[in-house]
Design a protein around this motif. Structure first.
Motif, PDB file in Angstrom:
ATOM      1  N   VAL A   1     -28.421 -14.163   9.570  1.00 47.68           N
ATOM      2  CA  VAL A   1     -27.225 -14.783   8.999  1.00 47.68           C
ATOM      3  C   VAL A   1     -26.599 -13.882   7.947  1.00 47.68           C
ATOM      4  O   VAL A   1     -25.375 -13.716   7.885  1.00 47.68           O
ATOM      5  N   GLY A   2     -27.439 -13.263   7.103  1.00 44.91           N
ATOM      6  CA  GLY A   2     -26.925 -12.372   6.076  1.00 44.91           C
ATOM      7  C   GLY A   2     -26.208 -11.169   6.667  1.00 44.91           C
ATOM      8  O   GLY A   2     -25.138 -10.772   6.183  1.00 44.91           O
ATOM      9  N   SER A   3     -26.761 -10.588   7.713  1.00 46.80           N
ATOM     10  CA  SER A   3     -26.106  -9.446   8.357  1.00 46.80           C
ATOM     11  C   SER A   3     -24.769  -9.848   8.958  1.00 46.80           C
ATOM     12  O   SER A   3     -23.785  -9.106   8.893  1.00 46.80           O
ATOM     13  N   TYR A   4     -24.720 -11.036   9.531  1.00 47.72           N
ATOM     14  CA  TYR A   4     -23.460 -11.499  10.123  1.00 47.72           C
ATOM     15  C   TYR A   4     -22.395 -11.689   9.058  1.00 47.72           C
ATOM     16  O   TYR A   4     -21.228 -11.334   9.257  1.00 47.72           O
ATOM     17  N   LEU A   5     -22.786 -12.245   7.902  1.00 51.96           N
ATOM     18  CA  LEU A   5     -21.809 -12.511   6.848  1.00 51.96           C
ATOM     19  C   LEU A   5     -21.400 -11.242   6.110  1.00 51.96           C
ATOM     20  O   LEU A   5     -20.240 -11.093   5.706  1.00 51.96           O
ATOM     21  N   ALA A   6     -22.332 -10.326   5.908  1.00 53.38           N
ATOM     22  CA  ALA A   6     -22.066  -9.169   5.058  1.00 53.38           C
ATOM     23  C   ALA A   6     -21.415  -8.019   5.812  1.00 53.38           C
ATOM     24  O   ALA A   6     -20.584  -7.305   5.255  1.00 53.38           O
ATOM     25  N   GLU A   7     -21.799  -7.815   7.072  1.00 54.67           N
ATOM     26  CA  GLU A   7     -21.307  -6.648   7.794  1.00 54.67           C
ATOM     27  C   GLU A   7     -19.978  -6.970   8.462  1.00 54.67           C
ATOM     28  O   GLU A   7     -19.833  -8.023   9.096  1.00 54.67           O
ATOM     29  N   PRO A   8     -18.989  -6.086   8.340  1.00 56.84           N
ATOM     30  CA  PRO A   8     -17.692  -6.325   8.987  1.00 56.84           C
ATOM     31  C   PRO A   8     -17.788  -6.156  10.490  1.00 56.84           C
ATOM     32  O   PRO A   8     -18.765  -5.616  11.023  1.00 56.84           O
ATOM     33  N   ASP A   9     -16.754  -6.623  11.180  1.00 54.63           N
ATOM     34  CA  ASP A   9     -16.727  -6.465  12.629  1.00 54.63           C
ATOM     35  C   ASP A   9     -16.242  -5.061  12.987  1.00 54.63           C
ATOM     36  O   ASP A   9     -16.089  -4.186  12.133  1.00 54.63           O
ATOM     37  N   LYS A  10     -15.951  -4.822  14.262  1.00 50.38           N
ATOM     38  CA  LYS A  10     -15.565  -3.489  14.711  1.00 50.38           C
ATOM     39  C   LYS A  10     -14.248  -3.033  14.103  1.00 50.38           C
ATOM     40  O   LYS A  10     -14.002  -1.841  13.970  1.00 50.38           O
ATOM     41  N   ARG A  11     -13.389  -3.989  13.748  1.00 53.31           N
ATOM     42  CA  ARG A  11     -12.099  -3.635  13.156  1.00 53.31           C
ATOM     43  C   ARG A  11     -12.184  -3.498  11.636  1.00 53.31           C
ATOM     44  O   ARG A  11     -11.172  -3.288  10.975  1.00 53.31           O
ATOM     45  N   GLY A  12     -13.387  -3.653  11.071  1.00 53.41           N
ATOM     46  CA  GLY A  12     -13.546  -3.518   9.633  1.00 53.41           C
ATOM     47  C   GLY A  12     -13.187  -4.764   8.861  1.00 53.41           C
ATOM     48  O   GLY A  12     -13.120  -4.734   7.634  1.00 53.41           O
ATOM     49  N   GLN A  13     -12.953  -5.879   9.534  1.00 51.96           N
ATOM     50  CA  GLN A  13     -12.595  -7.123   8.872  1.00 51.96           C
ATOM     51  C   GLN A  13     -13.838  -7.979   8.669  1.00 51.96           C
ATOM     52  O   GLN A  13     -14.850  -7.821   9.355  1.00 51.96           O
ATOM     53  N   SER A  14     -13.726  -8.892   7.717  1.00 50.97           N
ATOM     54  CA  SER A  14     -14.828  -9.822   7.481  1.00 50.97           C
ATOM     55  C   SER A  14     -15.008 -10.721   8.690  1.00 50.97           C
ATOM     56  O   SER A  14     -14.044 -11.207   9.276  1.00 50.97           O
ATOM     57  N   ARG A  15     -16.256 -10.934   9.081  1.00 52.05           N
ATOM     58  CA  ARG A  15     -16.510 -11.793  10.236  1.00 52.05           C
ATOM     59  C   ARG A  15     -16.104 -13.231   9.965  1.00 52.05           C
ATOM     60  O   ARG A  15     -15.707 -13.953  10.880  1.00 52.05           O
TER      61      ARG A  15
ATOM     62  N   GLU B   1     -20.959 -11.569  -0.359  1.00 52.06           N
ATOM     63  CA  GLU B   1     -22.017 -11.359  -1.357  1.00 52.06           C
ATOM     64  C   GLU B   1     -23.268 -12.156  -1.006  1.00 52.06           C
ATOM     65  O   GLU B   1     -24.394 -11.663  -1.140  1.00 52.06           O
ATOM     66  N   LEU B   2     -23.053 -13.392  -0.562  1.00 50.15           N
ATOM     67  CA  LEU B   2     -24.201 -14.200  -0.139  1.00 50.15           C
ATOM     68  C   LEU B   2     -24.906 -13.556   1.042  1.00 50.15           C
ATOM     69  O   LEU B   2     -26.141 -13.507   1.087  1.00 50.15           O
ATOM     70  N   GLY B   3     -24.106 -13.040   1.996  1.00 49.07           N
ATOM     71  CA  GLY B   3     -24.713 -12.371   3.153  1.00 49.07           C
ATOM     72  C   GLY B   3     -25.494 -11.145   2.745  1.00 49.07           C
ATOM     73  O   GLY B   3     -26.596 -10.894   3.269  1.00 49.07           O
ATOM     74  N   GLY B   4     -24.958 -10.357   1.799  1.00 48.18           N
ATOM     75  CA  GLY B   4     -25.696  -9.189   1.336  1.00 48.18           C
ATOM     76  C   GLY B   4     -27.010  -9.560   0.677  1.00 48.18           C
ATOM     77  O   GLY B   4     -28.029  -8.879   0.875  1.00 48.18           O
ATOM     78  N   ALA B   5     -27.000 -10.636  -0.091  1.00 49.07           N
ATOM     79  CA  ALA B   5     -28.245 -11.073  -0.730  1.00 49.07           C
ATOM     80  C   ALA B   5     -29.260 -11.527   0.313  1.00 49.07           C
ATOM     81  O   ALA B   5     -30.455 -11.202   0.218  1.00 49.07           O
ATOM     82  N   LEU B   6     -28.795 -12.268   1.310  1.00 49.89           N
ATOM     83  CA  LEU B   6     -29.718 -12.712   2.366  1.00 49.89           C
ATOM     84  C   LEU B   6     -30.253 -11.544   3.177  1.00 49.89           C
ATOM     85  O   LEU B   6     -31.406 -11.555   3.621  1.00 49.89           O
ATOM     86  N   ARG B   7     -29.437 -10.541   3.362  1.00 47.30           N
ATOM     87  CA  ARG B   7     -29.854  -9.395   4.177  1.00 47.30           C
ATOM     88  C   ARG B   7     -30.826  -8.480   3.446  1.00 47.30           C
ATOM     89  O   ARG B   7     -31.735  -7.904   4.067  1.00 47.30           O
TER      90      ARG B   7
END
Length: 406
Positions: free
Chosen positions: A106-120, A318-324
């Motif tokens: 879940v953290g990786s999904y929230l923190a990492e952008p998609d292929k276009r560089g936008q927030s998921r 930020e929450l996603g980064g903490a979870l990741r």
């Protein structure tokens, strides 16, 4: 796939007929004839076996055919039991959840952008909401929201609620700034309309007062007295007029809460307001502006809500980064998720299993047959094709063995 398997069977039949006329031409014809003959037997046998699972072959009442339709309820109970024993027991759920790092995913999904560089979050959930808002009829959606609000307000007794709100406001002293604002507003209104007050006094004064000019002095005295009264009420918290206003507010709050006649009057005003077409038109305009603003906000366009959305998206990142990245937080979240899943399996596992069983039992035989055949039918047709080929190879082997033995 069914047509392919049947085509292979028909091809074997054609080869069998054709080679049967030329067996003496060459010894290879015997092998080809034996291959086709055994392939027909194998293909027909597997066709019978596959067909017997779902229906009666050629419509004949052969025992132990149409197995799935005839045993629909037993299959439903077996599926439910398989689901319960292999997926919904607390031990199985806990073991499977222990092997998963749900928090990291879940953290990786929230923190990492998609292929276009936008927030998921913005690109996924935001775009989904935009599509939903755009696909629905704005007028119908607005009417439905308005109808839901109106229905809720019709059932809500407004008068007692207003009475309790006023009593709470008076008890906390929050009504005093409101009274001060009303006094200031009255002073400004009086200042803006001095000429109108003077004209009224001049018109009401008799001819003698106008002849002597006392009407102008009377108008000045009235205006000065009103200004002085408003100033005294504003600066003196214990002014008698202010006490009268507060007493009136207390009485109004009590009547709103206890007096049936007052409550009925307020309810009547509420019904008239809700039935007023102007209110409906006003709400439709408000709803359309809200809808367009929400769409623009979700798309990240410049607007009053774009900063709020950016802040919300940033918080999710930020929450996603903490979870990741935080193993301790992952451990806590995963443990919570595991306990939640185990609790759901313990409390509702039997109900889920019962739901599966009852749902399958409610299906008619044709529905069950169609769904199972649609799921595994392709592989079953491979069985027919393999049976045709394997039967042919067995036939060639037997023919070769008999030829060598002869």
């Amino acid at each position: 796939m069914r047509r392919t398997a049947t085509g292979m069977l028909l091809l074997m039949a054609m080869i069998f007929i054709a080679t049967g006329r030329y067996l003496g031409v060459h010894p290879a014809m015997g092998y080809l004839h034996a291959f086709a003959e055994a392939a027909m037997v194998g293909g027909l046998a597997d066709w019978f076996a596959v067909t017997a699972l779902f229906r009666r072959p050629l419509g004949l009442p052969i025992p132990h055919t149409a197995i799935i339709p005839q045993n629909k309820d037993r299959i439903a109970d077996t599926m439910a039991g398989f689901l319960r024993d292999n997926f919904l027991t607390p031990a199985v759920v806990a073991r499977r959840m222990r092997l998963m790092n749900l928090a990291h995913a879940v953290g990786s999904y929230l923190a990492e952008p998609d292929k276009r560089g936008q927030s998921r979050v913005r690109a996924g959930a935001g775009e989904l909401l935009v599509e939903v808002l755009q696909s629905l009829d704005p007028e119908r959606l607005g009417n439905q929201v308005r109808g839901a609000l109106a229905s809720g307000l019709e059932r809500l007794p407004v008068a007692p609620l207003l009475g309790r709100m006023m009593e709470a406001m008076i008890a906390d002293g929050r009504h005093r700034p409101l009274i001060d604002s009303i006094i200031r507003w009255a002073g400004l209104v009086l200042e803006d309309n001095e000429e109108m007050v003077r004209d009224i006094i001049h018109q009401r004064a008799n001819a003698l007062l106008r002849f002597t000019g006392l009407d102008e002095r009377l108008a000045n005295s009235v205006l000065d007295g009103l200004y002085k009264l408003l100033a005294e009420v504003l600066v003196d918290p214990e002014h008698p007029l202010r006490a009268k206003v507060e007493e009136g507010l207390h009485n109004l709050a009590r009547d709103l809460r206890e007096d049936p006649a007052m409550q009925e009057k307020v309810e009547g005003m509420k019904r008239e307001l809700l039935a007023n077409p102007a209110v409906a038109d006003w709400w439709q305009g408000v709803w359309e502006r809200l809808r367009q603003s929400f769409i623009a906000m979700l798309r990240g366009e410049d607007g009053p809500g774009s900063d709020a959305l950016s802040g919300l998206v940033g918080s999710f990142s930020e929450l996603g980064g903490a979870l990741r990245d935080d193993p301790r937080l992952q451990h806590q979240v995963n443990r919570f998720a595991r306990r939640t899943a185990v609790g759901i399996a313990s409390r509702y596992g039997d109900q889920i299993v019962q739901l599966v069983s009852e749902t399958v039992k409610r299906w008619d035989a044709e529905t069950v047959t169609a769904r199972i055949e649609g799921a595994v039918g392709r592989d079953l047709q491979f069985i027919r094709m393999n049976g045709t080929l394997v039967g042919g190879l067995v036939g060639v082997t037997i023919h070769g063995a008999s030829t060598l033995a002869g």
